[in-house]
Design an enzyme around this catalytic site. Structure first.
Site, PDB file in Angstrom:
ATOM      1  N   GLU A 195      -1.127  -7.689   2.860  1.00 33.49           N
ATOM      2  CA  GLU A 195      -0.176  -6.580   2.968  1.00 33.49           C
ATOM      3  C   GLU A 195      -0.581  -5.577   1.904  1.00 33.49           C
ATOM      4  O   GLU A 195      -0.383  -5.816   0.713  1.00 33.49           O
ATOM      5  CB  GLU A 195       1.255  -7.083   2.775  1.00 33.49           C
ATOM      6  CG  GLU A 195       2.315  -6.060   3.175  1.00 33.49           C
ATOM      7  CD  GLU A 195       2.723  -5.159   2.023  1.00 33.49           C
ATOM      8  OE1 GLU A 195       2.124  -4.059   1.898  1.00 33.49           O
ATOM      9  OE2 GLU A 195       3.620  -5.541   1.270  1.00 33.49           O
ATOM     10  N   CYS A 203       6.534  -0.751  -1.157  1.00 33.49           N
ATOM     11  CA  CYS A 203       5.451  -0.692  -0.171  1.00 33.49           C
ATOM     12  C   CYS A 203       5.911  -0.124   1.163  1.00 33.49           C
ATOM     13  O   CYS A 203       5.113   0.454   1.899  1.00 33.49           O
ATOM     14  CB  CYS A 203       4.833  -2.072   0.027  1.00 33.49           C
ATOM     15  SG  CYS A 203       5.982  -3.333   0.613  1.00 33.49           S
TER      16      CYS A 203
END
Length: 593
Positions: free
Chosen positions: A308, A342
């Site tokens: 990720e 994020c």
């Protein structure tokens, strides 16, 4: 247990338990398939006491202690105040290898735990987290500089939700499941068994130290694995405390806490973890640059990796959207944890008919944001008057200001912020002014670079196709949002976006119990939900005869005849009834000749 595991003033702190612990469950326990819980409240579990924090939470030390010769140390600071928290020994390559070995040994016993055993550990952890949520939030705030609200929403609420989902539905995702066959194998039964991999690893970022530590841990241990977690050196202080609580819950439930190991090391030493043959899966959360290095290191042993790598998430605001209605959601999307998120919204794509109204509303809101430390003992230290905290450090401030200056020179409109801010109460704090910048276009560097800071970037568009083109124009593809007066058109736009997750008329609501991850430069693989659990297992297929006495596979002599095999294929898979009848005729003729 005797001496507390959680005295963070000791050089070895929570790891002192490694030398004292003797396995309480040294017998083999058969694995039991129990029914899934109707509710996580049905499982009683011990509730541990909140670990001691010494005086560091309230009054950080002003100077580090004298280092011990022969150790590498990591110094921990409160970024909101610049005050020293602790100076802690970094793990050496030898320490990391030893911790992998401890996890591997402890996992042998844990692999025999039942679903009820695993739920009990998670239930204990959930009960502790709810009971001591305030001190947990304060620990996260002290180590990252965020606000109590950001810690409550981004750290505690999300972690509690993941714990509840795992307790209630995790077993369903990992039960052996029956798979449908076809006509030629109708005499067989096929099942897929999700077997634990062994010892897995997670390398996590600093922006959510509680959640980023607990999320991979609870998934790993619930799926029957042990885990070695590498935290960021920026949040080593809080990570040791949070992981210590997990180990305490495991111990209180009668299991060896060595199934969870924490590694705090210098970046150059982390390859010991990523290249270890005993690590069977790696989850990485962080930058694209480091993620590529992790993926390359993992090829040494062909270790599977979930990456990720962040994003440049767009928010498309369609014509006729009610600006007043959604403005608070957009503020949260851009400025939660001061943009160090994020899945934070980094690009607002606003229709030209709404642009001026949007900029006016956001400028009024952004300019009023108040920064500070919610844990400060000064006049600023009241939660009610602090809207945003600090950034993790000031290392990127020069780059952020350069991006602002470059964009402004190319015609961008910096309405608010754009520079660092000196907190008069905490002059060493790492603060950057909340920024609103409009008239941005795709060619500007700031529109193509992940900012990861408190910046609301606004691009104007004239048609929906243009907006989709802008959103898809970068190599990132993590999350996105679409806002509009009607859900139908919003969903059409959502389906056109190249990303892993989309929220419609909301922000980041896909985070808890769904597969989380992206595409393109934002990485691959998923964690969270059934997909995330299964990624930590080996899907083993087992095929058995349905009625072994009546029907078993055999190879008749005629199978060696081309006419028999080709007739069988045509009879089963011909594209019309006529073709199938021709194949059946050919099959019968070959079998009887």
């Amino acid at each position: 247990m005797g001496r507390s595991l959680f005295n963070l003033t000791e050089p070895l702190g929570i790891y002192s338990v490694v030398r004292r612990y003797t396995t309480a469950r040294n017998r083999a326990v058969p694995f039991r398939w129990s029914a899934p819980a109707a509710s996580y409240m049905d499982y009683e579990a011990p509730i541990i006491e909140s670990p001691s924090l010494s005086s560091h939470l309230q009054n950080p030390l002003l100077a580090p202690p004298e280092p011990v010769e022969g150790y590498n140390y990591i110094t921990c600071y409160d970024p909101a105040t610049g005050l020293h928290l602790d100076t802690l020994p970094a793990d050496s390559p030898t320490d990391i290898a030893a911790k992998i070995g401890l996890a591997k040994d402890a996992r042998e016993d844990w692999s025999h735990s039942s679903w009820g055993d695993r739920r009990r550990v998670l239930r204990s952890l959930l009960a502790w987290l709810v009971k001591d949520q305030e001190v947990c939030a304060r620990v996260a705030c002290r180590d990252t500089g965020k606000t109590m609200i950001d810690a409550s929403l981004g750290e505690i609420l999300t972690t509690c939700s993941k714990l509840e989902w795992l307790i209630n539905y995790g077993e369903i995702a990992l039960r052996p499941e029956r798979r449908r066959g076809n006509l030629i194998l109708s005499h067989k039964t096929s099942t897929v068994h999700y077997e634990p991999l062994g010892v897995v690893a997670a390398i996590v970022s600093w922006n959510y130290p509680l959640h980023n530590a607990l999320s991979p841990i609870i998934s790993a241990i619930f799926s029957g694995n042990a885990i070695v977690l590498k935290c960021s050196e920026h949040t080593m202080w809080s990570s040791r405390w949070f992981v210590g609580a997990v180990r305490e819950c495991i111990y209180a439930c009668g299991w060896n806490p060595d199934i969870v190991q924490l590694v705090c090391c210098l970046p150059d030493d982390s390859e010991v973890l990523t290249t270890s043959p005993d690590i069977k899966h790696i989850t990485f959360i962080g930058s694209e640059t480091v993620g590529r290095k992790v993926a390359m290191a993992a090829t040494v042993n062909l270790t599977p990796v979930t990456l990720e790598l962040g994003g440049k998430d767009p928010c498309i605001i369609l014509p006729r959207t009610n600006i007043q209605k959604w403005s608070s959601v957009w503020m949260r999307g851009a400025f939660q944890s001061m943009g160090q998120n994020c899945i934070g919204i980094e690009r607002f794509l606003v229709h030209s008919s709404l642009y001026e109204e949007f900029m006016t509303e956001m400028a009024d809101r952004v300019s009023k944001l108040r920064l500070g430390s919610v844990l400060s003992s000064s006049a600023e230290g009241f939660v009610s008057v602090v809207d945003g905290g600090s950034m993790i450090n000031n290392a990127r401030f020069d780059e952020l200001e350069r991006l602002m200056t470059d964009a402004e020179s190319l015609g961008a409109d910096v309405r608010c912020g754009g520079t660092r801010w000196r907190n008069p109460y905490s002059e060493q704090g790492a603060y950057f002014r909340p920024t609103l910048i409009g008239n941005v276009n795709e060619q500007m560097e700031i529109a193509r670079t992940e900012v990861f800071g408190p910046v609301m970037l606004v691009l104007k568009y004239d048609s929906v196709d243009e907006a989709v083109g802008i959103a898809n124009g970068l190599h990132y593809g993590l999350g996105a949002s679409v806002f509009g007066p009607d859900q139908g058109p919003c969903k059409e736009v959502a389906m056109s976006l190249e990303c892993g997750m989309v929220s419609i008329n909301d922000f980041a609501v896909y985070y808890v119990n769904l597969p989380f991850g992206g595409t393109k430069g934002s990485g691959y693989g998923r964690f969270g939900g059934p997909e995330g659990l299964r990624a930590l297992t080996n899907p083993k297929v087992v095929v058995v005869d349905r009625f072994p006495v009546l029907a078993e596979t055999s190879i008749p002599v005629v199978v060696h005849s081309w006419d028999f095999v080709s007739g069988l294929i045509s009879a089963l898979y011909g594209q019309s009834w006529k073709a199938r009848m021709v194949g059946l005729t050919k099959l019968i003729k070959a079998a009887t000749s």
